[in-house]
Design an enzyme around this catalytic site. Structure first.
Site, PDB file in Angstrom:
ATOM      1  N   ARG A  59       0.828  -1.208   0.000  1.00 23.75           N
ATOM      2  CA  ARG A  59       0.000   0.000   0.000  1.00 23.75           C
ATOM      3  C   ARG A  59       0.867   1.264   0.000  1.00 23.75           C
ATOM      4  NH1 ARG A  59      -1.707   2.545   4.247  1.00 23.75           N
ATOM      5  NH2 ARG A  59      -1.886   0.774   5.651  1.00 23.75           N
ATOM      6  N   TYR A 111     -19.031  12.631 -16.666  1.00 25.43           N
ATOM      7  CA  TYR A 111     -19.330  11.344 -16.052  1.00 25.43           C
ATOM      8  C   TYR A 111     -20.119  11.562 -14.751  1.00 25.43           C
ATOM      9  CZ  TYR A 111     -18.656   6.709 -14.133  1.00 25.43           C
ATOM     10  OH  TYR A 111     -18.873   5.469 -13.605  1.00 25.43           O
ATOM     11  N   LYS A 207     -12.177   0.852 -18.759  1.00 24.00           N
ATOM     12  CA  LYS A 207     -12.757   0.984 -20.105  1.00 24.00           C
ATOM     13  C   LYS A 207     -11.765   0.521 -21.176  1.00 24.00           C
ATOM     14  CE  LYS A 207     -15.951   2.754 -17.533  1.00 24.00           C
ATOM     15  NZ  LYS A 207     -16.137   4.187 -17.305  1.00 24.00           N
TER      16      LYS A 207
END
Ligand SMILES: *Cc1c(COP(=O)(O)O)cnc(C)c1O
Length: 385
Positions: A59, A111, A207
């Site tokens: 992380r 969006y 996408k």
């Protein structure tokens, strides 16, 4: 593998920054180079590493698999990238940079997730928002001198309005202003915001980068080293880390991005032209059509017109819904940028009530163009019968 290639390498090149074309970069970047290493970056499912080499906890310092995705996308966008759990996580990390009371300029068409994030932050008093029409270049230029974050999305979702990024990204800014571009619809193959002067370019890798509708990931890329570190810090502190398998799949998908985009773009142009001539179609929005309101800007700022078409059927929401039920090869599904063509009625989505009720957004995939046309035309005709 350590992020994007050094700055000098791409600054010395005109359009093909690494001495190779972006199409070749997509295939060759993000691979191990040590003798005996696998040709493809391995899946490295690791939270922690043996201490001593500067990488202790994923992380905080990332993993080789995430870095491969960052190298592929960052190089393509001409900056240093940070990979995130989703496009929204990448967007949230950019908004995380704002001081309390900041001013945000947001497109009137964008969006719905971004609009939702911005509205929620405004409600809590974190920032104030000014909505700007995507094609109002003068207003965007003014925003660059007044706002703290200028958030652009072009072509916009779902009206496909194209912003004059060349003019906006070059406009004088208030010191510290971030000009960010959601580059998801164009992909870095059709538009490179950082090259035009944007501070950060963002991809929903869910996408086109991934391209197979089987993952969620996002990437933010910047040429500003301080911002790059701040985005990494934000990922570390919010924990918006990409999944290992997702990063691996996104890299694998990116290998064929150029081929997929080229094919789907050709088909999209053909379908847009045929839709425009269709007796039951009232309006087609596709930046490649001369009838599109921002076609001239699109020709100047985009290398290709993309694979998304929005069109209104003549017959209202009921007819549009029937078309969605009738298609077979085209799938009735949300999202976009996959190898498979998908279509949905956007006004049916929460928060999208401002759109024409019969607007259908079609994401063109890589199927045969005539098969797609037969499916679409047949679905419209039987819905209208
Ligand atoms: C999908 C999408 C997003 C959000 O990305 P996720 O990966 O779904 O979080 C942001 N911007 C645009 C233009 C999108 O299409």
């Amino acid at each position: 593998m350590n992020g994007a290639p050094p700055r000098e390498v791409f600054e010395s090149m005109d359009k093909h920054p690494f001495g190779i074309k972006p199409e070749s970069w997509l295939v060759s970047a993000g691979r191990p180079s040590e003798p005996g290493a696998p040709l493809n970056v391995p899946l490295v499912p690791a939270s922690n590493f043996i201490i001593g080499a500067g990488r202790d906890y994923s992380r905080d310092e990332g993993t080789p698999t995430w870095e491969a995705l960052e190298e592929v996308v960052g190089g393509l966008e001409l900056g240093r990238a940070v990979a995130f759990a989703s496009g929204m996580a990448a967007i949230a990390a950019v908004f995380d940079q704002l001081q309390a009371g900041a001013v945000v300029a947001l497109p009137d068409d964008c969006y719905q997730g971004v609009a939702g994030l911005v509205a929620a932050g405004a409600e809590k008093g974190r920032w104030t928002v000014q909505r700007v029409a995507v094609d109002d270049t003068a207003a965007w230029i003014r925003a660059c001198g007044a706002a703290d974050l200028v958030w652009l999305e072009s072509p916009s979702n779902p009206l496909l309005t194209v912003a004059d990024l060349e003019a906006v990204c070059a406009a004088p800014r208030k010191p510290g202003t971030i000009v960010a571009v959601d580059n998801t619809f164009a992909t870095p193959l059709n538009q490179r915001p950082l090259d035009l002067g944007a501070t950060v370019s963002m991809q929903s890798a869910t996408k086109f980068i991934g391209g197979h509708s089987d993952l969620l990931a996002g990437v933010a890329t910047t040429g500003d080293d301080a911002l790059w570190h701040a985005l990494l810090k934000s990922r570390e502190l919010t924990g918006a880390t990409p999944g290992t398998l997702e990063a691996f799949l996104a890299v694998r998908g990116a290998r064929t991005l150029a081929l997929r985009l080229e094919r789907a773009q050709q088909t999209a142009t053909l379908l847009a032209e045929r839709l425009e001539a269709h007796p039951r179609v009232a309006r087609v929005r596709f930046p490649g059509l001369p009838s599109h309101p921002t076609h001239a800007v699109a020709r100047r700022v985009l290398r290709g017109f993309g694979t998304i078409i929005s069109f209104d059927v003549d017959g209202g929401a009921e007819l549009a819904d029937a078309v969605c039920r009738n298609v077979r090869l085209i799938r009735h599904a949300t999202s976009l940028g996959g190898v498979e063509s998908t279509m949905e009625r956007r006004a049916a989505i929460a928060g999208q009530g401002h759109l024409p009720p019969s607007l259908l957004r079609l994401s063109v995939g890589i199927e045969d163009a005539d098969d797609l046309w037969a499916d679409l035309d047949g679905a419209i005709r039987s819905a209208a019968a």
